[in-house]
Design an enzyme around this catalytic site. Structure first.
Site, short mmCIF file in Angstrom:
data_model
loop_
_atom_site.label_atom_id
_atom_site.label_comp_id
_atom_site.label_asym_id
_atom_site.label_seq_id
_atom_site.Cartn_x
_atom_site.Cartn_y
_atom_site.Cartn_z
N GLU A 1 10.86 29.96 39.20
CA GLU A 1 11.08 29.95 37.76
C GLU A 1 12.58 30.16 37.61
O GLU A 1 13.07 31.28 37.76
CB GLU A 1 10.29 31.07 37.06
N ASP B 1 8.61 34.49 39.96
CA ASP B 1 8.87 34.83 38.57
C ASP B 1 10.35 35.23 38.40
O ASP B 1 10.90 35.99 39.20
CB ASP B 1 7.96 35.99 38.16
#
Length: 744
Positions: A386, A350
């Site tokens: 990401e 993330d």
């Protein structure tokens, strides 16, 4: 209890059969107390007297799995210098492998106080000395032993991978075959009915949204909501306890392992969505739960000229200090633990750009990437970034090192724009369809570097993407200010649900178009859970706090849902059966120069990719430059595959011809000349998914189309045709069993 000095490594609590060794890093501590919590809440404090290289350690005999514990760290509380030790606050072990309980909303968890007018008093003179033990979570000693049997990681090569992004609760909470007491848990996800569904869908990997122990934010609980997504980690080695059906005194570890084992038996990999960019302690106004009270300045990135405040590139209040060796050690130890002990197969990171911020700028050569590159364990599993964060220069699609793959946000945006009819999108659409070589080829990466997706947990579901022009997040209690406002969505004439048959039919076709585009693209496709059955969130594009029917999959399938599921299964199978749809190397637009076994390439061999206009002619520059262009045909030549597949025994595939019509009217395509194939078999059309048939006329046989024939392609639809190889180029290779690597 008898104590001994113990060992400084490994960090955390390690049960050895006769007792447990505890080790905690803190460079700023003056004293450390190990606190043992009994079932009745009684706390026993043991002085940790040994310290080696800033690691405090002690071995306690008789301490067995299931024992709850925490730490109290004595040291400076001087926020202006970045120090926030407070022994009144019971702290979680950063290396805890299981966590019991959840924090409550009490302000006792805060280390600062407030004046009568509400002003924050954040200094040593106003330290909150109330004990937080009754309001916080407890670390748990775990039993490391588990019978893995013959568990073997599936190890699907990247180019053979189909990812399914899923949520432990959302996937299982309403599944009729899962017993109620198992719904929303690791055991529920491992239930044979759920595993069979995933297997039948054809996916090769589940990417689980955060399962590291996270905090349920008090501010959400005060609104009657919860942290559903889980991007609020507090325990990087502990599986989230609320997803356990069997208990939180270490049982969650066993249950998680059993889930992984069950998925592996079905040849499905397990990838974890991990949040190493920040913790759940928030900014300087947040609670003292663990890292803040252990060694605040060593764990967090602080503002250089104002250490009382946190440098935040994540939008959550804090960022971990990626140049700290102790932060890097924690992350690497956590990753290795999940691979070696929990048997997971990869990670999706993330806001990974924050991990590259060793100082201020995003640096693809930062220490974190160096550590991953040389690590013999982590470098061999799937690594998905990401590739952005909220800081300056944080959008880094295409900027990660060769070992990594990336969520391709440009793929999502381009495909959405193409199918909603935006002008001048055709050239970029072609690039995204063929693996985004403009982003990855110059750094020596391959098409598999691109994780292609149209939807993900963050944003509209596929059904909502075609049903709403704007977000509808009122239920989140933030006045509609949360969530992305520019969604590149289109409601097709009506906002939200409708009984209009024409609108419903077009929306259904557009969902099939998106799925067809995704699964026919070079790269690695990722399906967001429930998109294959038309899952809706009622227009809410930010369900991070909606742990209810808004976000859960609805397993009561109607005819439309069953039809969409069948189309998705067919598309996944089509991709699996045709290596030309999942090439390991970028397309060149030229015939192959040679074949691996030395076979001469025929003089009339086709280029590996050819683009056609609606007249059946090869596209020229004017065709590409036309801002109004909404149609294109693409031929992927199966004879141009110059490398064997993972089995090592196939060189040639069928040739695939895909016709895209994103125009608002039906368009007649003339198929290419006989040079490209004399007859084509129609295998899928998104306007009529249940009965793919060629349009009668011009001498066509049902399902078979001749070269040069005209084929009517319905507005906003996709047609897929295949033909066998033109040349007998299949050369069997000696079969040499080998283990596929993540690089493919």
């Amino acid at each position: 209890m008898r104590t001994r000095p113990g060992r400084p490594y490994p960090l955390g609590a390690t049960f050895d059969g006769g007792g447990t060794n505890f080790a905690l890093f803190s460079a700023v501590a003056d004293r450390v107390e190990l606190c043992l919590l009994a079932d009745d809440g009684t706390e026993t404090r043991l002085e940790v007297t040994e310290s080696t290289a800033h690691v405090w350690h002690v071995h306690v005999s008789g301490i067995a799995p299931g024992q709850r514990y925490g730490f109290r760290v004595h040291g400076p509380y001087d926020p202006d210098q970045g120090h926030r030790c407070n022994p009144a606050k019971l702290l979680l072990d950063p290396y805890a492998k299981a966590v019991d309980g959840m924090i409550d909303s009490s302000d006792v968890l805060l280390s600062y106080t407030r004046a009568a007018d509400g002003a924050v008093l954040d200094d040593a003179a106003h330290l909150d000395a109330r004990d937080s033990a009754a309001h916080t979570m407890y670390s748990v000693v775990v039993n490391p032993f588990f019978d893995w049997g013959h568990d073997r990681p599936p190890r699907h090569a990247y180019h053979e991978t189909v990812v399914y992004e899923a949520h432990v609760r959302g996937l299982t909470m309403t599944h009729p075959a899962v017993p109620e007491h198992l719904r929303g848990t690791y055991a529920g996800l491992a239930h044979p009915a759920v595993v069979a569904y995933l297997k039948d869908l054809g996916i090769t990997a589940v990417e689980l949204m955060p399962v590291h122990q996270f905090v349920d934010d008090p501010v959400l609980r005060d609104r009657g909501l919860t942290n559903y997504w889980g991007y609020n980690t507090i325990g990087f080695l502990a599986p989230h306890n609320a997803y356990s059906s069997s208990g939180s005194r270490g049982q969650q570890v066993h249950e998680f392992k059993a889930m992984v084992k069950a998925l592996h038996e079905a040849d499905i990999e397990v990838i974890l969505d991990v949040v190493y960019n920040h913790t759940a302690e928030g900014n300087h106004m947040g609670p003292t739960l663990s890292f803040r009270g252990i060694d605040n300045a060593a764990y967090y990135r602080l503002v250089d000229d104002s250490p009382a405040h946190y440098f935040d590139t994540t939008g959550t209040g804090n960022s971990l200090l990626m140049r700290s060796p102790h932060v890097l050690q924690l992350i690497m130890d956590s990753l290795r633990y999940w691979v070696t002990e929990m048997h997971v197969d990869g990670f999706r990171f993330d806001l990974a750009a924050t991990l590259a911020r060793q100082f201020h700028e995003v640096d693809r050569l930062s220490a974190f990437f160096d550590l991953v590159q040389q690590d013999p364990v982590i470098s061999q599993v799937k690594l998905i970034a990401e590739p952005w964060d909220l800081g300056d220069g944080g959008y880094q699609v295409g900027g990660f090192p060769p070992l990594w793959t990336e969520w391709n946000g440009l793929y999502r945006d381009t495909v959405r724009d193409f199918w909603r009819g935006q002008p001048s999108t055709l050239p970029e659409f072609a690039s995204r369809l063929t693996g985004s070589s403009d982003l990855y080829e110059s750094t020596g990466r391959r098409p598999a570097a691109s994780i292609n997706f149209v939807t993900a947990h963050d944003g509209f579901t596929l059904a909502d993407l075609v049903s709403y022009d704007g977000k509808h997040n009122e239920a989140n209690g933030e006045g509609g200010c949360d969530g992305e406002s520019h969604n590149r969505s289109w409601n097709h004439g009506v906002e939200g649900p409708t009984d209009d048959p024409a609108v419903r039919a077009l929306r259904a076709r557009q969902q099939r178009n998106f799925l067809a585009t995704l699964l026919l693209s070079q790269g690695v496709p990722m399906i967001s859970h429930g998109d294959e059955i038309g899952r809706t969130q009622g227009g809410n594009n930010n369900v991070y706090c909606q742990d209810n029917a808004t976000s859960w999959m609805d397993w009561d399938l109607d005819d439309d849902a069953r039809s969409l599921l069948a189309v998705t299964q067919r598309l996944v199978a089509l991709r699996r059966e045709h290596p030309v749809l999942r090439r390991r190397r970028f397309l060149t637009g030229r015939p192959p120069e040679h074949l691996p076994d030395g076979t001469q390439v025929p003089a009339d061999a086709l280029p590996d990719v050819v683009w056609f206009d609606t007249s059946g002619d090869v596209m020229d520059q004017a065709d590409w430059d036309a801002s109004f262009a909404r149609t294109v045909g693409v031929l992927l030549d199966g004879e141009a595959i110059t490398e064997p597949d993972a089995a090592g025994d196939r060189l040639v595939d069928d040739t695939v011809l895909v016709l895209f019509n994103a125009y608002s009217e039906d368009v007649t395509f003339t198929l290419p000349s006989a040079r490209y194939g004399t007859t084509w078999t129609l295998v899928l059309r998104t306007d009529d998914p249940d009965a793919p048939r060629a349009v009668p006329g011009d001498g066509q046989v049902s399902g078979v189309v001749d070269a040069g024939a005209q084929l009517l392609v319905t507005s906003r639809s996709v047609v897929v045709l295949v033909r066998p190889p033109l040349h007998a180029l299949v050369v069997p290779l000696p079969h040499t069993p080998r283990t596929a690597t993540p690089e493919g």
